[in-house]
Design a protein around this motif. Structure first.
Motif, short mmCIF file in Angstrom:
data_model
loop_
_atom_site.label_atom_id
_atom_site.label_comp_id
_atom_site.label_asym_id
_atom_site.label_seq_id
_atom_site.Cartn_x
_atom_site.Cartn_y
_atom_site.Cartn_z
N ILE A 62 72.86 102.61 37.98
CA ILE A 62 71.90 101.55 38.28
C ILE A 62 72.61 100.25 38.65
CG2 ILE A 62 70.05 100.11 37.32
CD1 ILE A 62 69.19 102.99 37.94
N ASN A 63 73.67 99.91 37.92
CA ASN A 63 74.34 98.64 38.22
C ASN A 63 75.14 98.68 39.51
OD1 ASN A 63 76.60 100.11 37.49
ND2 ASN A 63 77.14 98.86 35.73
N HIS A 121 61.53 102.16 29.25
CA HIS A 121 62.19 102.23 27.95
C HIS A 121 62.99 103.51 27.79
CE1 HIS A 121 59.97 98.66 26.75
NE2 HIS A 121 58.88 99.23 27.24
N GLY A 122 63.30 104.15 28.90
CA GLY A 122 64.04 105.40 28.86
C GLY A 122 63.07 106.57 28.85
N THR A 123 63.55 107.72 29.25
CA THR A 123 62.70 108.90 29.31
C THR A 123 63.47 110.13 28.84
OG1 THR A 123 61.45 110.37 30.78
CG2 THR A 123 63.33 109.21 31.74
N CYS A 152 75.08 112.97 38.73
CA CYS A 152 73.91 112.11 38.83
C CYS A 152 74.05 110.99 37.79
CB CYS A 152 72.63 112.90 38.58
SG CYS A 152 71.12 111.91 38.68
N PRO A 153 74.90 110.00 38.07
CA PRO A 153 75.09 108.91 37.12
C PRO A 153 73.79 108.20 36.73
CG PRO A 153 76.77 108.82 38.82
CD PRO A 153 75.79 109.86 39.25
N ALA A 154 72.86 108.08 37.68
CA ALA A 154 71.61 107.39 37.38
C ALA A 154 70.79 108.14 36.34
CB ALA A 154 70.79 107.20 38.65
N CYS A 155 70.92 109.47 36.30
CA CYS A 155 70.18 110.24 35.30
C CYS A 155 70.56 109.79 33.89
CB CYS A 155 70.46 111.73 35.46
SG CYS A 155 69.86 112.45 37.00
N GLY A 156 71.85 109.65 33.65
CA GLY A 156 72.30 109.19 32.34
C GLY A 156 71.90 107.77 32.03
N ASP A 157 71.79 106.95 33.07
CA ASP A 157 71.36 105.56 32.89
C ASP A 157 69.92 105.44 32.45
OD1 ASP A 157 73.46 103.81 33.25
OD2 ASP A 157 73.12 103.49 35.38
N LEU A 158 69.08 106.42 32.86
CA LEU A 158 67.63 106.29 32.69
C LEU A 158 67.07 107.09 31.53
CD1 LEU A 158 66.61 106.41 36.46
CD2 LEU A 158 66.76 104.40 34.98
N GLY A 162 69.95 105.23 27.51
CA GLY A 162 70.89 105.06 28.60
C GLY A 162 71.32 103.62 28.77
N ALA A 163 72.47 103.42 29.40
CA ALA A 163 73.05 102.08 29.50
C ALA A 163 72.13 101.11 30.23
CB ALA A 163 74.40 102.15 30.21
N ALA A 164 71.53 101.53 31.35
CA ALA A 164 70.66 100.63 32.11
C ALA A 164 69.38 100.33 31.33
CB ALA A 164 70.32 101.24 33.46
N VAL A 165 68.88 101.32 30.64
CA VAL A 165 67.67 101.12 29.81
C VAL A 165 67.96 100.12 28.70
CG1 VAL A 165 66.13 102.24 28.15
CG2 VAL A 165 66.65 103.35 30.34
N GLN A 166 69.10 100.26 28.07
CA GLN A 166 69.46 99.32 27.00
C GLN A 166 69.61 97.91 27.54
OE1 GLN A 166 72.30 100.44 23.90
NE2 GLN A 166 72.41 102.49 24.78
N ARG A 167 70.20 97.78 28.72
CA ARG A 167 70.38 96.45 29.28
C ARG A 167 69.04 95.82 29.64
NH1 ARG A 167 73.37 94.20 34.73
NH2 ARG A 167 73.71 92.09 33.93
N LEU A 168 68.16 96.60 30.27
CA LEU A 168 66.85 96.06 30.64
C LEU A 168 66.08 95.59 29.41
CD1 LEU A 168 64.79 95.57 32.94
CD2 LEU A 168 63.87 97.85 32.42
N ASN A 169 66.21 96.34 28.33
CA ASN A 169 65.50 96.02 27.09
C ASN A 169 66.43 95.34 26.09
OD1 ASN A 169 62.73 97.56 27.40
ND2 ASN A 169 64.32 98.93 28.18
N ASP A 170 67.05 94.25 26.54
CA ASP A 170 68.06 93.57 25.73
C ASP A 170 67.48 92.52 24.79
OD1 ASP A 170 67.31 91.59 27.50
OD2 ASP A 170 69.29 91.32 28.39
#
Length: 256
Positions: A62-63, A121-123, A152-158, A162-170
């Motif tokens: 995502i980043n 919030h992640g899935t 599929c790096p984005a799969c792990g993010d979401l 996942g890292a992107a989910v944690q960042r969005l919900n900081d």
């Protein structure tokens, strides 16, 4: 597409962001055509693709994709001369519609955001960890090839946690000052699970299920991009006419 006369009716250009594994010509293409028929000026791009598979978007972290999305939105803003931009995203694209204004410096040029089935919030991906090919028109063989080559790096993010989910919900607001958010989800979504993970529980956000307006709509995750009831809800959000009534249709569930 952008016809100058459209600005008279709808002054904000609309940027559409496809889901994971899709591209600018697949996933939101029918919604984009519908918006154009309603005199909206629309733009789309394929983001997050690896060079080996340029037509399969949304695979990168995502980043890595977010700056590409932000740059495109800024380009649309500059080239059209519009005051503000609206964003409509589906699935991963909907996640980007929340993530990019928060972290990539474009919130000041964004007005309305319509997020269709975002994994905010992640899935759990409905128990499927590698679903990216399900949003595109890919064969299982090609999906396996992509997984084996670039993953599929984005799969792990979401996924949940996942890292992107944690960042969005900081702990800080997801919706930025001056931005208006509508989240549209389906009670029958089988990939963004649990379905409540899509919603943003902040003041001023409109969170809705399709079935609150059209109770008999069986639409699933993929189908949300192609569902006429969803399209009408998107138009209501873009027009700031949330109570506008429309005739509900009964289309394909669009499930796996």
């Amino acid at each position: 597409m952008c016809v100058r006369s459209f600005f008279t009716t709808h002054p904000n250009p609309v940027v559409l962001l496809h889901g994971l594994g899709a591209n600018q010509n697949e996933d939101l293409n029918y919604l984009e055509a519908y918006l154009q028929s309603q005199s909206y000026c629309t733009f789309s791009l394929t983001y997050g693709a690896f060079p080996q598979y340029p037509e399969v978007g949304g695979l990168r972290f995502i980043n890595e994709s977010a700056p590409q999305v932000a740059s495109f939105i800024q380009e649309v803003h500059t080239n059209t001369g519009a005051t503000k931009i609206d964003i409509v995203g589906h699935s991963e694209g909907a996640f980007h519609s929340l993530y990019v204004p928060k972290f990539n410096g474009i919130s000041g040029i964004v007005d309305k955001i319509v997020a269709i089935a975002p994994p905010t919030h992640g899935t759990t991906f409905g128990g499927i960890y590698a679903p990216f090919y399900l949003l595109g028109n890919l064969t299982i063989g090609l999906a396996d090839e992509i997984l084996n080559t670039v993953g599929c790096p984005a799969c792990g993010d979401l996924v949940t946690g996942g890292a992107a989910v944690q960042r969005l919900n900081d702990g800080t607001p997801i919706v930025q000052s001056g931005n208006t958010l509508t989240v549209i989800a389906s009670k029958d979504d089988e990939l963004v699970t649990p379905t409540t993970t899509a919603f943003v529980n902040e003041a001023g956000v409109s969170n809705m299920y399709v079935q609150e307006t059209c109770p008999l709509d069986p639409v699933g995750h993929i189908g949300e991009a192609y569902d006429a009831n969803v399209w009408n809800l998107v138009v209501n959000a873009l027009n700031t006419t949330p109570k506008r009534a429309f005739a509900c249709s009964f289309g394909s569930p669009g499930k796996l």
